[in-house]
Design a protein around this motif. Structure first.
Motif, PDB file in Angstrom:
ATOM      1  N   LYS A   2       0.912  -1.104   0.114  1.00 28.92           N
ATOM      2  CA  LYS A   2      -0.034  -0.196  -0.037  1.00 28.92           C
ATOM      3  C   LYS A   2       0.775   1.350  -0.196  1.00 28.92           C
ATOM      4  O   LYS A   2       0.408   2.343  -0.471  1.00 28.92           O
ATOM      5  N   MET A   3       2.079   1.113   0.407  1.00 31.31           N
ATOM      6  CA  MET A   3       2.915   2.193   0.517  1.00 31.31           C
ATOM      7  C   MET A   3       3.839   2.265  -0.816  1.00 31.31           C
ATOM      8  O   MET A   3       4.252   1.158  -1.454  1.00 31.31           O
ATOM      9  N   PRO A   4       4.427   3.514  -1.057  1.00 28.77           N
ATOM     10  CA  PRO A   4       5.364   3.294  -2.163  1.00 28.77           C
ATOM     11  C   PRO A   4       6.624   2.620  -1.865  1.00 28.77           C
ATOM     12  O   PRO A   4       7.063   2.053  -0.747  1.00 28.77           O
ATOM     13  N   VAL A   5       7.436   2.285  -2.942  1.00 26.16           N
ATOM     14  CA  VAL A   5       8.706   1.289  -2.838  1.00 26.16           C
ATOM     15  C   VAL A   5       9.762   2.262  -2.168  1.00 26.16           C
ATOM     16  O   VAL A   5       9.797   3.496  -2.357  1.00 26.16           O
ATOM     17  N   ALA A  50      16.370 -13.870  -0.719  1.00 27.09           N
ATOM     18  CA  ALA A  50      15.687 -13.144   0.432  1.00 27.09           C
ATOM     19  C   ALA A  50      15.272 -12.019  -0.316  1.00 27.09           C
ATOM     20  O   ALA A  50      15.959 -11.207  -1.072  1.00 27.09           O
ATOM     21  N   VAL A  51      13.779 -11.454   0.088  1.00 25.97           N
ATOM     22  CA  VAL A  51      13.402 -10.499  -0.263  1.00 25.97           C
ATOM     23  C   VAL A  51      13.041  -9.463   0.840  1.00 25.97           C
ATOM     24  O   VAL A  51      12.485  -9.804   1.921  1.00 25.97           O
ATOM     25  N   ARG A  52      13.431  -8.099   0.741  1.00 23.10           N
ATOM     26  CA  ARG A  52      12.934  -7.212   1.695  1.00 23.10           C
ATOM     27  C   ARG A  52      12.249  -6.119   1.339  1.00 23.10           C
ATOM     28  O   ARG A  52      12.092  -5.824  -0.114  1.00 23.10           O
ATOM     29  N   ASP A  53      11.127  -5.767   2.062  1.00 24.22           N
ATOM     30  CA  ASP A  53      10.301  -4.916   1.887  1.00 24.22           C
ATOM     31  C   ASP A  53      10.150  -3.802   3.175  1.00 24.22           C
ATOM     32  O   ASP A  53       9.805  -4.493   4.217  1.00 24.22           O
ATOM     33  N   ALA A  54      10.379  -2.948   2.920  1.00 25.24           N
ATOM     34  CA  ALA A  54      10.061  -2.095   4.135  1.00 25.24           C
ATOM     35  C   ALA A  54       8.763  -1.790   5.004  1.00 25.24           C
ATOM     36  O   ALA A  54       8.521  -1.609   5.819  1.00 25.24           O
TER      37      ALA A  54
END
Length: 224
Positions: A71-74, A191-195
Motif C-alpha cells: 500500500k506504501m511506495p517502494v 531473500a526479499v526485503r520490503d520496508a
C-alpha cells in the motif's frame, strides 16, 4: 513457533527450465510461462508476499520477482541497496553444501526497483525502467568470487497493482565456474526485503547465518 523452523529440517531442490532470451527485452529471459519457485513459507506459517521465477541458458541465469500486497511506495536507500526493497540472491556454481564458508564459486547479488525510472505506463511498456544491480562480497568467505564483470549485471522493474515486478539477468561472465554441462546443479538462496511487508526467505530466516554459510542454501537443478 517451533524452536527449529520446519524448513531447516529439509534440503530442497528445485528444477529450473532452460529458457530462451526474450526477443523484445534482451538480455532478459522470457519467464511469462514459467511457474514460480514453490512457496515454502506455509511450512512455518509464514505469510508470503513475493513470488520468484527462475530460468537459465548457456548465457546465464534469469529471475523475475513479483511483489504484491503493498500500500506504501517502494522504498529505496541509495546509500545501502541491501536496505532497499528488493531481492538478494546467493549462488554457488559448485553446490558445495558441506562447507560453512563461501568459496570463490559463491556469489552474492542484490537487485532493487527504481520507481524514478518507471516513467509513464503504456500498452507496450508498462512503465518499465532500469533497476539497480550490484554484486556484494560474502562475509567470512575463504576466497572471494571475482567481481570484475559485475557491470554486466542487468535489472529492470515495472509497477503492478499493489507492488512491482523486477526482472534480473546474471550473465555467465558474472558467475565463476558456471557450466551446465559439468555442473548442472547450483547452490541457491534468496531473500526479499520490503520496508512495509517485512522479509521473505527461501527457507530459514536471520536466526541462521544464510548470508555467508553455503550449507544452509538449497539447490537449483538446471534442466533441459
Amino acid at each position: 513457533m517451533p524452536v527449529v523452523p520446519h524448513r531447516f529440517l529439509f534440503r530442497f531442490s528445485f528444477p529450473v527450465r532452460e529458457v530462451e532470451q526474450s526477443g523484445a527485452q534482451q538480455p532478459f529471459l522470457d519467464l511469462d510461462k514459467i511457474a514460480p519457485l514453490p512457496d515454502l513459507g506455509g511450512l512455518d506459517a509464514a505469510v508470503s508476499f513475493a513470488a520468484l521465477r527462475a530460468g537459465w541458458n548457456e548465457a546465464g541465469l534469469g529471475f523475475r520477482l513479483t511483489v504484491s500486497g503493498k500500500k506504501m511506495p517502494v522504498f529505496v536507500d541509495a546509500s545501502d541497496p541491501t536496505e532497499s526493497d528488493g531481492l538478494q540472491l546467493w549462488i554457488d556454481t559448485r553446490n558445495t553444501q558441506s562447507i560453512h564458508r563461501a568459496s570463490r564459486f559463491c556469489h552474492r547479488f542484490v537487485f532493487w526497483p527504481n520507481p524514478d525510472k518507471w516513467g509513464k505506463a503504456t500498452s507496450k511498456g508498462g512503465g518499465v525502467g532500469v533497476a539497480g544491480a550490484q554484486q556484494l562480497v560474502i562475509a567470512l568467505a575463504k576466497e572471494d568470487a571475482p567481481m570484475s564483470r559485475a557491470a554486466l549485471l542487468r535489472a529492470v522493474s515495472r509497477p503492478i497493482a499493489g507492488g512491482y515486478e523486477l526482472d534480473v539477468w546474471i550473465p555467465a561472465e558474472c558467475l565463476q565456474g558456471y557450466d551446465r554441462e559439468s555442473n548442472p546443479v547450483l547452490g541457491f538462496y534468496y531473500a526479499v526485503r520490503d520496508a512495509e511487508l517485512g522479509e521473505q526467505f527461501l527457507t530459514v530466516g536471520r536466526e541462521f547465518p544464510f548470508d555467508h554459510d553455503p550449507s544452509l542454501w538449497s539447490t537449483l537443478e538446471l534442466t533441459k
